[in-house]
Scaffold this motif. Sequence first.
Motif, PDB file in Angstrom:
ATOM      1  N   LEU A  10       0.861  -1.401   0.030  1.00 30.13           N
ATOM      2  CA  LEU A  10      -0.052   0.002  -0.023  1.00 30.13           C
ATOM      3  C   LEU A  10       0.844   1.402   0.153  1.00 30.13           C
ATOM      4  N   VAL A  11       1.837   1.232   0.743  1.00 28.02           N
ATOM      5  CA  VAL A  11       2.833   2.299   0.710  1.00 28.02           C
ATOM      6  C   VAL A  11       3.513   2.651  -0.582  1.00 28.02           C
ATOM      7  N   GLN A  12       3.846   1.421  -1.297  1.00 25.95           N
ATOM      8  CA  GLN A  12       4.370   1.571  -2.848  1.00 25.95           C
ATOM      9  C   GLN A  12       3.433   2.152  -3.814  1.00 25.95           C
ATOM     10  N   ARG A  13       2.100   1.805  -3.372  1.00 25.93           N
ATOM     11  CA  ARG A  13       1.076   2.238  -4.396  1.00 25.93           C
ATOM     12  C   ARG A  13       0.652   3.905  -4.090  1.00 25.93           C
ATOM     13  N   MET A  14       0.666   3.714  -2.914  1.00 30.43           N
ATOM     14  CA  MET A  14       0.326   5.317  -2.580  1.00 30.43           C
ATOM     15  C   MET A  14       1.439   6.235  -2.970  1.00 30.43           C
ATOM     16  N   THR A  60      -6.867  -4.295   5.937  1.00 31.25           N
ATOM     17  CA  THR A  60      -8.363  -4.568   5.489  1.00 31.25           C
ATOM     18  C   THR A  60      -8.900  -3.636   4.446  1.00 31.25           C
ATOM     19  N   ALA A  61      -9.947  -3.816   3.980  1.00 29.87           N
ATOM     20  CA  ALA A  61     -10.637  -2.737   3.020  1.00 29.87           C
ATOM     21  C   ALA A  61     -10.858  -1.484   3.822  1.00 29.87           C
ATOM     22  N   ALA A  62     -11.239  -1.533   4.739  1.00 35.42           N
ATOM     23  CA  ALA A  62     -11.609  -0.202   5.654  1.00 35.42           C
ATOM     24  C   ALA A  62     -10.404   0.641   5.624  1.00 35.42           C
ATOM     25  N   GLU A  63      -9.144  -0.112   6.158  1.00 37.83           N
ATOM     26  CA  GLU A  63      -8.048   0.531   6.328  1.00 37.83           C
ATOM     27  C   GLU A  63      -7.309   1.046   5.147  1.00 37.83           C
ATOM     28  N   VAL A  64      -7.611   0.536   3.992  1.00 43.68           N
ATOM     29  CA  VAL A  64      -6.968   0.970   2.592  1.00 43.68           C
ATOM     30  C   VAL A  64      -7.878   2.042   2.102  1.00 43.68           C
ATOM     31  N   ALA A  65      -9.167   2.148   2.266  1.00 38.79           N
ATOM     32  CA  ALA A  65     -10.048   3.204   2.017  1.00 38.79           C
ATOM     33  C   ALA A  65      -9.773   4.406   2.810  1.00 38.79           C
ATOM     34  N   SER A  66      -9.575   4.375   4.160  1.00 44.24           N
ATOM     35  CA  SER A  66      -8.854   5.277   5.108  1.00 44.24           C
ATOM     36  C   SER A  66      -7.666   5.980   4.544  1.00 44.24           C
ATOM     37  N   VAL A  67      -6.771   5.221   3.947  1.00 44.09           N
ATOM     38  CA  VAL A  67      -5.421   5.696   3.785  1.00 44.09           C
ATOM     39  C   VAL A  67      -5.795   6.424   2.261  1.00 44.09           C
ATOM     40  N   GLN A  68      -6.509   5.776   1.548  1.00 37.02           N
ATOM     41  CA  GLN A  68      -7.029   6.229  -0.023  1.00 37.02           C
ATOM     42  C   GLN A  68      -7.250   7.540   0.202  1.00 37.02           C
ATOM     43  N   LEU A  70      -6.870   9.670   2.635  1.00 35.28           N
ATOM     44  CA  LEU A  70      -5.715  10.831   3.062  1.00 35.28           C
ATOM     45  C   LEU A  70      -5.043  11.280   1.886  1.00 35.28           C
ATOM     46  N   ILE A  71      -4.550  10.225   1.165  1.00 40.66           N
ATOM     47  CA  ILE A  71      -3.655  10.589  -0.163  1.00 40.66           C
ATOM     48  C   ILE A  71      -4.541  11.261  -1.051  1.00 40.66           C
ATOM     49  N   GLY A  72      -5.734  11.078  -1.175  1.00 44.04           N
ATOM     50  CA  GLY A  72      -6.580  11.781  -1.989  1.00 44.04           C
ATOM     51  C   GLY A  72      -6.690  13.312  -1.615  1.00 44.04           C
ATOM     52  N   GLN A  73      -6.772  13.582  -0.189  1.00 42.64           N
ATOM     53  CA  GLN A  73      -6.930  14.862   0.261  1.00 42.64           C
ATOM     54  C   GLN A  73      -5.659  15.688   0.073  1.00 42.64           C
ATOM     55  N   ARG A  74      -4.499  14.792   0.211  1.00 40.21           N
ATOM     56  CA  ARG A  74      -3.200  15.395  -0.010  1.00 40.21           C
ATOM     57  C   ARG A  74      -2.983  15.890  -1.442  1.00 40.21           C
ATOM     58  N   ILE A  75      -3.367  15.099  -2.359  1.00 48.96           N
ATOM     59  CA  ILE A  75      -3.311  15.584  -3.628  1.00 48.96           C
ATOM     60  C   ILE A  75      -4.227  16.548  -4.011  1.00 48.96           C
ATOM     61  N   ALA A  76      -5.191  16.599  -3.787  1.00 53.63           N
ATOM     62  CA  ALA A  76      -6.400  17.426  -4.258  1.00 53.63           C
ATOM     63  C   ALA A  76      -6.244  18.919  -3.592  1.00 53.63           C
ATOM     64  N   SER A  77      -5.829  18.705  -2.305  1.00 42.47           N
ATOM     65  CA  SER A  77      -5.532  20.190  -1.633  1.00 42.47           C
ATOM     66  C   SER A  77      -4.059  20.830  -1.569  1.00 42.47           C
ATOM     67  N   ARG A  78      -3.064  19.905  -1.937  1.00 39.06           N
ATOM     68  CA  ARG A  78      -1.955  20.484  -1.877  1.00 39.06           C
ATOM     69  C   ARG A  78      -1.472  21.165  -0.742  1.00 39.06           C
ATOM     70  N   ARG A  79      -2.072  20.649   0.349  1.00 38.58           N
ATOM     71  CA  ARG A  79      -1.638  21.067   1.668  1.00 38.58           C
ATOM     72  C   ARG A  79      -0.655  20.180   2.131  1.00 38.58           C
ATOM     73  N   PRO A  80       0.518  20.884   2.821  1.00 34.53           N
ATOM     74  CA  PRO A  80       1.691  19.945   3.347  1.00 34.53           C
ATOM     75  C   PRO A  80       1.198  18.962   3.976  1.00 34.53           C
ATOM     76  N   ALA A  81       1.739  17.718   4.021  1.00 33.77           N
ATOM     77  CA  ALA A  81       1.186  16.736   4.661  1.00 33.77           C
ATOM     78  C   ALA A  81       1.120  16.887   6.189  1.00 33.77           C
TER      79      ALA A  81
END
Length: 294
Positions: A10-14, A60-68, A70-81
């Motif tokens: 998942l880290v590699q995918r993100m 789990t699927a829920a964990e993956v969705a939660s991570v996704q 957050l990564i989506g928010q990082r990309i869309a907002s361009r706010r620093p992590a």
Amino acid sequence: MPQGPSLIALVQRMAAQLEAAGVAFGQGTTNAYDEAAWLVQWRLGLPLHALDDQAARVLTAAEVASVQALIGQRIASRRPAAYLTGEAWLQGVPFFVDERAIVPRSLIAEPLADGTLDAWLSERTRAVLDLCTGNGSLAVLAALAWPEVQVLASDVSAPALAVAQRNVERHGLQHRITLVQGDGLAAAPGPHDLILCNPPYVNRESMTLLPPEFRAEPALALDGNADGGSDGMDFVRRLLHAAPRHLGADGVLVLEIGHERAHFEAAFPRLNPLWLSTSAGDDQVLLLTRDAWA
């Protein structure tokens, strides 16, 4: 039931998603993989160094969705992590941070923490000033490195100092770090045995080229042209003009100027600083002793 990805997968995918989106790094991490590892572990409530031990853990699927998300928010907002997590690390020490202060990343932390600066101090070193303290990270690191000193931390920004106060309290250093609001050395007359300063120093052209992540930070802490200049040295000029009157007899000034060495040397041709080695090179942090102005 289909099996979820492993933590490392998942880290590699993100990381690949961050890379493909063209987000900017340099605010706590320098590359997509490290940023993905940070965000994935933070979202899952894991220690930041858990990856080696838990790389094969199936998610789990829920964990993956939660991570996704957050990564989506990082990309869309361009706010620093760090603004998304509310936390950043400098030299292994955790700090609270939000949009009121820039993400802590000063290269001064390296010679401070690794003992390089110790050679420039003496048994009489007691008064340390962290000028332009931001979220207070250098002040905290100085107090942790040198238990015998008192640290004065100043900043022109009251909102940034509110962030710094949280970090001073987080590390239980209220009795050794004093926060003061004001512009430059006028608010902290000293004399000081050591001045640490990571000031606004970005030149005007570079300010116009900053990616969205850096524009999300307070411009006051980055823009070195507040007095109308263009070389990023406006604050530094005022600092170095006043510094000799605010340093003790054995005083030392440690100054970060980032990628502005050419502008620094053009502005101060008579100074001969010692350039300190950091992970970013040997031309971004300098040291001046009191007699450099002699």
